[in-house]
Design an enzyme around this catalytic site. Structure first.
Site: not given
Ligand code: AMP
Length: 282
Positions: A33, A37
């Site tokens: 995280l 996140h």
């Molecule tokens: P992940 O753990 O990469 O699958 O991401 C989980 C959620 O967090 C997804 O909805 C991503 O789009 C969001 N997320 C990942 N990186 C970012 C970021 N830099 N800014 C905003 N949301 C993010």
């Protein structure tokens, strides 16, 4: 902090606290995280009585075994970060078996073509894996609202499409991209970059910003040529794709039509670390 490893324990707990009569927000993640996140979690905490976060590295959305093996897994640290934000957040960190039983396979979805371009084209099967796990997680958690980042804009549109087609009663909320101070979009994969690579990766967003300044006055072909040249001249960062696409259909376009909304999408490699980013153009 409540950390549930099985869907049965999570469901029992949610029933015991009458989650059905409260509003429930849900943030699906793959862990490792970061503040991106956290921005989703904060919005869910603001909007809802109860917030659940899932931490699950979903094998069926990886089209590359090496990428799955190398994906960072930092559950203890993740629990600490969530505790510091708000100890009322409920964590669901299941095993592959808890989600898939003995056979982790993806179901095939019809996303009306949203999965055919960009990430879908370069990562075959990726969005069927995403659709499969998000649908299962929604069925288990039964949220009123679920929060997704625009960092994965194509995924956000695909999840909205899946919800529309399946009729699951959940509102999908999309939130802005959280960036490092140098502009690099936060990503769990950034953990695999050296300090120098992180520094150099700032040019990904800088290039997107220049592309967005060129739009719509410069023809799309010229913008694409500019981006291609920036990366041809770079010794560390290699371009996989750069597209300008209609935000509704996600179809890459060669010409700008007034009245439509567009975004630029990019994927690059720094050695074997693959990063994506996107920017709104109008
Ligand atoms: P992940 O753990 O990469 O699958 O991401 C989980 C959620 O967090 C997804 O909805 C991503 O789009 C969001 N997320 C990942 N990186 C970012 C970021 N830099 N800014 C905003 N949301 C993010």
């Amino acid at each position: 902090m409540l950390v549930f490893k099985t869907q049965d324990d999570l469901k029992n707990h949610l029933n015991s606290i009458s989650a059905k009569t409260s509003s429930l927000g849900f943030v699906p993640t793959m862990g490792a995280l970061h503040q991106g996140h956290m921005s989703l979690l904060k919005q869910s905490l603001t909007d809802n009585d109860i917030t659940v976060i899932s931490i699950f590295v979903n094998p069926t959305q990886f089209n590359n075994a090496g990428d799955l093996d190398n994906y960072p897994r930092t559950l203890e640290k993740d629990v600490d970060i969530i505790r510091q934000l708000d100890a009322s957040v409920i964590i669901y960190a299941p095993s592959v078996e808890d989600i898939y039983g003995d056979h982790p396979v993806a179901t095939a979805f019809d996303f009306d073509g949203l999965d055919k371009q960009m990430e879908g084209r370069h990562r075959p099967g990726h969005f069927d894996g995403v659709g499969t796990v998000v649908k299962r997680l929604f069925e288990i958690v039964q949220p009123d609202r679920a929060y997704f980042g625009e960092k994965d804009f194509q995924q956000l549109q695909i999840v909205k499409k899946m919800v529309q087609k399946t009729g699951l009663p959940v509102q999908i909320v999309g939130l802005d991209i959280h960036r490092e101070s140098n502009g690099l979009a936060m990503s769990s994969r950034n953990n695999r970059l050296s300090a120098l690579e992180r520094q150099q990766a700032a040019m990904i967003y800088q290039t997107l910003q220049t592309a967005s300044r060129m739009f719509p006055e410069s023809p799309i072909a010229d913008i694409k040529e500019y981006v291609t040249r920036e990366f041809e001249n770079h010794d560390l960062i290699k371009l996989e794709y750069f597209e300008i696409a209609d935000v509704d259909t996600l179809e890459p376009v060669a010409e700008y039509l007034p009245g439509k909304k567009y975004r630029a999408f990019i994927a690059v490699f720094l050695n074997d670390v693959r990063l994506i980013d996107t920017i709104s153009l109008n």
